[in-house]
Design a protein around this motif. Structure first.
Motif, PDB file in Angstrom:
ATOM      1  N   MET A   1       2.333 -17.204 -21.593  1.00  0.00           N
ATOM      2  CA  MET A   1       3.441 -16.837 -20.717  1.00  0.00           C
ATOM      3  C   MET A   1       4.333 -18.063 -20.481  1.00  0.00           C
ATOM      4  SD  MET A   1       2.933 -14.436 -17.498  1.00  0.00           S
ATOM      5  CE  MET A   1       4.246 -13.687 -16.612  1.00  0.00           C
TER       6      MET A   1
ATOM      7  N   ALA B   1       4.848 -15.115 -35.734  1.00  0.00           N
ATOM      8  CA  ALA B   1       5.362 -13.760 -35.505  1.00  0.00           C
ATOM      9  C   ALA B   1       6.235 -13.743 -34.251  1.00  0.00           C
ATOM     10  CB  ALA B   1       4.208 -12.780 -35.351  1.00  0.00           C
ATOM     11  N   TRP B   2       5.802 -14.475 -33.233  1.00  0.00           N
ATOM     12  CA  TRP B   2       6.572 -14.533 -31.980  1.00  0.00           C
ATOM     13  C   TRP B   2       7.968 -15.116 -32.252  1.00  0.00           C
ATOM     14  CZ3 TRP B   2       4.651 -13.404 -26.859  1.00  0.00           C
ATOM     15  CH2 TRP B   2       5.595 -13.636 -25.853  1.00  0.00           C
TER      16      TRP B   2
ATOM     17  N   VAL C   1      14.421  -4.226 -35.766  1.00  0.00           N
ATOM     18  CA  VAL C   1      14.581  -4.262 -34.305  1.00  0.00           C
ATOM     19  C   VAL C   1      14.229  -2.899 -33.709  1.00  0.00           C
ATOM     20  CG1 VAL C   1      16.283  -4.447 -32.440  1.00  0.00           C
ATOM     21  CG2 VAL C   1      16.277  -6.119 -34.286  1.00  0.00           C
TER      22      VAL C   1
ATOM     23  N   LEU D   1      10.579  -2.436 -33.675  1.00  0.00           N
ATOM     24  CA  LEU D   1       9.951  -3.260 -32.628  1.00  0.00           C
ATOM     25  C   LEU D   1      10.056  -2.568 -31.271  1.00  0.00           C
ATOM     26  CD1 LEU D   1      11.011  -6.962 -33.265  1.00  0.00           C
ATOM     27  CD2 LEU D   1       8.778  -5.924 -33.543  1.00  0.00           C
TER      28      LEU D   1
ATOM     29  N   TYR E   1      17.164  -9.737 -23.660  1.00  0.00           N
ATOM     30  CA  TYR E   1      17.721 -10.305 -24.887  1.00  0.00           C
ATOM     31  C   TYR E   1      19.214 -10.061 -25.055  1.00  0.00           C
ATOM     32  CZ  TYR E   1      13.137 -11.548 -26.643  1.00  0.00           C
ATOM     33  OH  TYR E   1      11.914 -12.133 -26.803  1.00  0.00           O
ATOM     34  N   TRP E   2      19.701  -8.909 -24.635  1.00  0.00           N
ATOM     35  CA  TRP E   2      21.096  -8.585 -24.951  1.00  0.00           C
ATOM     36  C   TRP E   2      22.034  -8.640 -23.757  1.00  0.00           C
ATOM     37  CZ3 TRP E   2      17.266  -5.581 -27.525  1.00  0.00           C
ATOM     38  CH2 TRP E   2      17.126  -5.904 -28.878  1.00  0.00           C
TER      39      TRP E   2
ATOM     40  N   LYS F   1       8.158 -10.143 -14.675  1.00  0.00           N
ATOM     41  CA  LYS F   1       7.671 -11.268 -15.497  1.00  0.00           C
ATOM     42  C   LYS F   1       6.502 -10.839 -16.377  1.00  0.00           C
ATOM     43  CE  LYS F   1       9.045 -15.119 -12.597  1.00  0.00           C
ATOM     44  NZ  LYS F   1       8.587 -16.215 -11.750  1.00  0.00           N
ATOM     45  N   SER F   2       5.503 -10.194 -15.765  1.00  0.00           N
ATOM     46  CA  SER F   2       4.314  -9.878 -16.556  1.00  0.00           C
ATOM     47  C   SER F   2       4.594  -8.764 -17.562  1.00  0.00           C
ATOM     48  CB  SER F   2       3.133  -9.539 -15.648  1.00  0.00           C
ATOM     49  OG  SER F   2       3.416  -8.391 -14.913  1.00  0.00           O
TER      50      SER F   2
ATOM     51  N   PHE G   1       6.587 -10.211 -20.473  1.00  0.00           N
ATOM     52  CA  PHE G   1       5.721 -11.026 -21.328  1.00  0.00           C
ATOM     53  C   PHE G   1       4.860 -10.136 -22.224  1.00  0.00           C
ATOM     54  CE2 PHE G   1       1.362 -12.683 -21.782  1.00  0.00           C
ATOM     55  CZ  PHE G   1       1.625 -13.642 -22.757  1.00  0.00           C
TER      56      PHE G   1
ATOM     57  N   ARG H   1       6.911  -8.545 -24.945  1.00  0.00           N
ATOM     58  CA  ARG H   1       7.248  -9.479 -26.025  1.00  0.00           C
ATOM     59  C   ARG H   1       6.027  -9.738 -26.902  1.00  0.00           C
ATOM     60  NH1 ARG H   1       9.933 -14.443 -23.014  1.00  0.00           N
ATOM     61  NH2 ARG H   1      10.805 -15.098 -25.014  1.00  0.00           N
ATOM     62  N   ARG H   2       4.867  -9.899 -26.267  1.00  0.00           N
ATOM     63  CA  ARG H   2       3.654 -10.144 -27.042  1.00  0.00           C
ATOM     64  C   ARG H   2       3.328  -8.932 -27.916  1.00  0.00           C
ATOM     65  NH1 ARG H   2      -1.685 -11.504 -23.848  1.00  0.00           N
ATOM     66  NH2 ARG H   2      -1.452  -9.284 -23.393  1.00  0.00           N
TER      67      ARG H   2
ATOM     68  N   MET I   1       5.440  -6.830 -29.161  1.00  0.00           N
ATOM     69  CA  MET I   1       6.358  -6.814 -30.303  1.00  0.00           C
ATOM     70  C   MET I   1       5.963  -7.865 -31.343  1.00  0.00           C
ATOM     71  SD  MET I   1      10.143  -6.054 -28.756  1.00  0.00           S
ATOM     72  CE  MET I   1      10.161  -7.443 -27.647  1.00  0.00           C
ATOM     73  N   ALA I   2       5.566  -9.053 -30.853  1.00  0.00           N
ATOM     74  CA  ALA I   2       5.164 -10.122 -31.773  1.00  0.00           C
ATOM     75  C   ALA I   2       3.945  -9.678 -32.581  1.00  0.00           C
ATOM     76  CB  ALA I   2       4.869 -11.395 -31.004  1.00  0.00           C
ATOM     77  N   ARG I   3       2.995  -9.038 -31.895  1.00  0.00           N
ATOM     78  CA  ARG I   3       1.778  -8.599 -32.599  1.00  0.00           C
ATOM     79  C   ARG I   3       2.092  -7.487 -33.590  1.00  0.00           C
ATOM     80  NH1 ARG I   3      -2.753  -9.335 -27.812  1.00  0.00           N
ATOM     81  NH2 ARG I   3      -2.745 -11.600 -28.015  1.00  0.00           N
TER      82      ARG I   3
ATOM     83  N   LEU J   1       4.875  -7.180 -35.156  1.00  0.00           N
ATOM     84  CA  LEU J   1       5.525  -7.850 -36.275  1.00  0.00           C
ATOM     85  C   LEU J   1       4.493  -8.546 -37.163  1.00  0.00           C
ATOM     86  CD1 LEU J   1       8.505  -8.011 -36.952  1.00  0.00           C
ATOM     87  CD2 LEU J   1       8.573 -10.256 -35.905  1.00  0.00           C
ATOM     88  N   ARG J   2       3.508  -9.155 -36.518  1.00  0.00           N
ATOM     89  CA  ARG J   2       2.466  -9.849 -37.272  1.00  0.00           C
ATOM     90  C   ARG J   2       1.714  -8.853 -38.158  1.00  0.00           C
ATOM     91  NH1 ARG J   2      -2.625 -12.691 -34.491  1.00  0.00           N
ATOM     92  NH2 ARG J   2      -3.463 -10.616 -34.861  1.00  0.00           N
TER      93      ARG J   2
END
Ligand SMILES: [Zn+2]
Lengths: 182, 195
Positions: free
Chosen positions: A18, A49-50, B123, B126, B142-143, B163-164, B167, B170-171, B173-175, B177-178
């Motif tokens: 975070m 990836a992030w 996008v 995602l 983001y936009w 906030k949480s 976060f 985003r995580r 989406m990152a996962r 993408l991975r």
């Protein structure tokens, strides 16, 4: 590997990710993180990836609506407003004779007198409509967009009264019928 | 927002509405587009957002910033639409309609146009793995470049929830993408390391 276990747990915690994602890390932490990345394939991939996700999202352009958007929306708004005015006028036209009828009966008039009153009101409809429209325009000047809500509250109240009176009206009609039979 | 413009809008004046729409059409449309994933539906929804804005404008406190309030109207409206749309819950319906993403102004050559289109699709995919509320948060972050406090105002969530949730989104989406692009490496990494 063993001595790094506790440290790995730190790098893999939500708290760290975070802070990392918000850029709230110190220079020392950044160095230690780079060292961990060299060792840990899981974090390396996740971080890659992030970053790719960040790149994709920040690079994506802000989409545009069609060129007629403003005009079309204003038109839609005025149509919406017109429709709303008609509904309001309709509700008032419905409530006024009903209340008048109920009022007459409540004040001791007979059913037939009430019907006669509605007939008279009907005859004056030509006068009533422009009067109502003028009243609505004045009211909307005064209250702006809050007017529909005020009107709706008032109409609900009136409907409630009219319903009560309507029951009385029906009762009195039955009573009159019985009395005339005797 | 200019107080006189606000007063005029409150009286239902069309010129005031026109000015507000001109100023905010792009961010509102973009928010609807990112949340609904379909150009035609986004246009319709964005128009409805401005109509809702006019009918609700008496609830807006002019001492506070206007954009988060308007985004809240838009977010709620899109979430309602998505709820009504269930169980059909795909952003891919956009298909060819997403053509705005690679309009001549955005791309200089055909290869770049193809790449831009592929990225636009990435996008979309995602965002598709997120809930409507998380999609709204990601879009605002983001936009629209909103701060956490403004995002809280625009969504009705608390600051810590924003906030949480952001976060986690985003995580996620990152996962996603991975899994999507680094597939071969991932399956290898998931194995315990040899001694
Ligand atoms: Zn690691």
């Amino acid at each position: 590997m063993q001595h790094n276990h506790a440290q790995d747990e730190f790098w893999h915690s939500d708290g760290w990710w975070m802070r990392l994602s918000e850029g709230r890390i110190s220079a020392d932490e950044a160095r230690a993180w780079q060292a961990h990345l060299r060792r840990c394939r899981l974090c390396r991939e996740e971080w890659r990836a992030w970053q790719e996700m960040e790149r994709l999202l920040t690079a994506a352009p802000l989409p545009r609506p069609s060129s007629t958007f403003v005009e079309a929306t204003v038109q839609r708004w005025s149509a919406h407003r017109r429709r709303r005015r008609w509904w309001m006028a309709g509700a008032i036209l419905f409530i006024v004779p009903l209340s008048a009828m109920a009022y007459t009966v409540l004040m001791g008039g007979t059913f037939l007198q009430a019907v006669a009153l509605v007939q008279k009101l009907w005859a004056f409809l030509g006068l009533l409509v422009p009067m109502l429209v003028r009243a609505l325009v004045t009211l909307s000047m005064a209250f702006g967009t809050a007017l529909p809500w005020i009107a709706a509250t008032f109409a609900l109240l009136l409907i409630f009264v009219a319903l009560l009176d309507g029951t009385l009206l029906a009762g009195s009609a039955v009573f009159m019928q019985r009395r005339s039979r005797r | 927002m200019d107080i006189r413009l606000f007063q005029a809008a409150k009286r239902g004046e069309e010129t005031a509405l026109e000015q507000i729409i001109t100023q905010y059409q792009r961010p509102v449309y973009a928010l609807c587009y990112r949340m609904l994933g379909n150009a035609a539906e986004a246009e319709d929804a964005a128009q409805e957002v401005f109509i809702k804005m006019m009918t609700k404008i008496h609830t807006y406190d002019p001492s506070r910033p206007f954009a988060p309030w308007l985004f809240r109207v838009a977010t709620n409206h899109c979430r309602d639409r998505l709820r009504r749309r269930r169980p059909v819950f795909s952003l891919e319906e956009g298909g060819e309609e997403g053509a705005w993403e690679w309009m001549p102004g955005n791309a200089v050559n055909p290869e770049a146009a193809v790449e831009a289109k592929e990225e636009a699709e990435a996008v979309r995919r995602l965002l598709e793995c997120l809930s409507p509320m998380d999609r709204a948060l990601v879009t605002l972050f983001y936009w629209q470049g909103l701060s956490y406090a403004e995002m809280a105002e625009a969504t009705g969530l608390t600051l810590s929830a924003v906030k949480s949730r952001l976060f986690r989104a985003r995580r996620e989406m990152a996962r996603h993408l991975r899994r999507e692009i680094l597939q071969p490496e991932v399956s290898h990494a998931a194995q315990p390391r040899p001694r």
